[in-house]
Design an enzyme around this catalytic site. Structure first.
Site, short mmCIF file in Angstrom:
data_model
loop_
_atom_site.label_atom_id
_atom_site.label_comp_id
_atom_site.label_asym_id
_atom_site.label_seq_id
_atom_site.Cartn_x
_atom_site.Cartn_y
_atom_site.Cartn_z
N ASP A 67 -2.08 -3.53 -0.26
CA ASP A 67 -2.17 -4.01 1.13
C ASP A 67 -3.62 -4.33 1.50
O ASP A 67 -4.55 -3.98 0.77
CB ASP A 67 -1.58 -2.97 2.09
CG ASP A 67 -2.01 -1.55 1.78
OD1 ASP A 67 -3.06 -1.37 1.14
OD2 ASP A 67 -1.31 -0.62 2.19
N ASN A 136 3.70 9.54 7.77
CA ASN A 136 5.05 9.20 8.24
C ASN A 136 5.89 8.61 7.09
O ASN A 136 6.85 7.92 7.33
CB ASN A 136 4.98 8.23 9.42
CG ASN A 136 4.31 6.91 9.05
OD1 ASN A 136 3.99 6.67 7.90
ND2 ASN A 136 4.12 6.04 10.03
N HIS A 138 5.05 6.35 4.99
CA HIS A 138 4.91 4.93 4.66
C HIS A 138 4.37 4.77 3.24
O HIS A 138 3.66 5.63 2.72
CB HIS A 138 4.08 4.17 5.69
CG HIS A 138 2.61 4.45 5.72
ND1 HIS A 138 1.97 4.93 6.84
CD2 HIS A 138 1.63 4.28 4.80
CE1 HIS A 138 0.67 5.04 6.60
NE2 HIS A 138 0.44 4.66 5.37
N GLU A 143 5.87 0.59 7.20
CA GLU A 143 6.05 1.66 8.17
C GLU A 143 7.54 1.97 8.34
O GLU A 143 8.40 1.20 7.89
CB GLU A 143 5.46 1.21 9.52
CG GLU A 143 3.96 0.90 9.48
CD GLU A 143 3.10 2.15 9.54
OE1 GLU A 143 3.56 3.24 9.16
OE2 GLU A 143 1.94 2.03 9.98
#
Ligand code: GLP
Length: 251
Positions: A67, A136, A138, A143
């Site tokens: 990313d 979380n 990800h 996400e």
């Protein structure tokens, strides 16, 4: 999913470093998928050390990073391009022309995402994908809510991720709200996936990813569908797993 639990984050990083070195040893022209963040820093440091000691050859290696932030140039110290150069690429015999990272300043982010996705396919896909795990759960910047068959695309970052990553931006610097990330479906096409997670703050994300059920609300839970995934943890990150769920337990 194979789970390896080590006594410490350092031992978990060492195990992952060995897996990476074995991969590039057995296939010198490997296509690697690489993460950023705090978690892989110790892996990259070990790879640098090993290289200084004569272990590891990167001349024919190709890399695809997971990313990149939108709005940051490759020269921006908070960009993942900068991170990769500083933490690994410039320290080993790596041809920077083979390093692929989405362009953070692309005028058309959708076109850039499609270009990146097509480039991964043109290289025949990723042999060995190293992943970190967000608090979380990800993976990359996929996400919660990301489809498990999602492709490389422009995404909005959640408040939790922005908060977790704020420390990487100097005071007053504008933190990007969007990124381009490999999709979960793209990641799952890798021939081998290794996930590294360490620390108590990852324990819930690890448990939700490993125990399932597979749900779009837990991006890491998509990994259960992959036939060749290993998750390497320290004891803190593994604290919500039952011993019976692990195949190797060093602690
Ligand atoms: C970041 C990155 C991910 C990384 C994750 C965990 O936002 N985009 O690729 O795996 O979050 O980061 P850290 O290792 O710093 O906890």
């Amino acid at each position: 999913m194979k789970i390896i639990i080590k006594n410490s984050a350092a031992d978990a990083s060492a195990a992952v470093t060995d897996m990476l070195l074995q991969q590039i040893g057995k296939k010198p022209d490997s296509v690697l998928g690489l993460p950023t963040g705090a978690t892989p820093l110790a892996v990259y440091a070990r790879l640098r050390d090993e290289f200084r000691n004569g272990r590891g050859c990167y001349k024919d290696i190709t890399t695809f990073n997971l990313d990149e932030y939108l709005g940051l140039s490759a020269e921006d110290p908070a960009s993942y391009s900068f991170y990769m150069r500083e933490n690994l690429f410039r320290h080993v015999d790596f041809d920077l022309g083979r390093a692929h990272i989405p362009h953070g300043l692309a005028a058309d982010a959708d076109a850039e995402a499609n270009r990146y996705e097509a480039l991964i396919a043109a290289y025949g896909g990723i042999d060995f994908m190293l992943l970190g795990l967000g608090r979380n759960a990800h993976i990359g910047f996929n996400e919660p809510g990301s489809l498990h068959n999602s492709r490389t695309r422009r995404v909005a970052l959640t408040a939790s991720t922005l908060e977790a990553n704020a420390a990487y931006f100097p005071p007053g610097a504008k933190q990007p709200s969007h990124a381009i990330t490999m999709g979960i479906g793209t990641i799952l096409e890798s021939r081998e996936i290794v996930v590294l997670a360490a620390g108590a703050e990852k324990a819930e994300a690890v448990a939700a990813s490993v125990k399932g059920p597979g749900t779009e609300f837990v991006p890491g839970s998509a990994l259960g569908r992959h036939p060749n995934t290993t998750i390497v943890l320290d004891t803190a990150a593994a604290q919500h797993l039952e011993r019976a769920q692990t195949l190797e337990f060093d602690a």
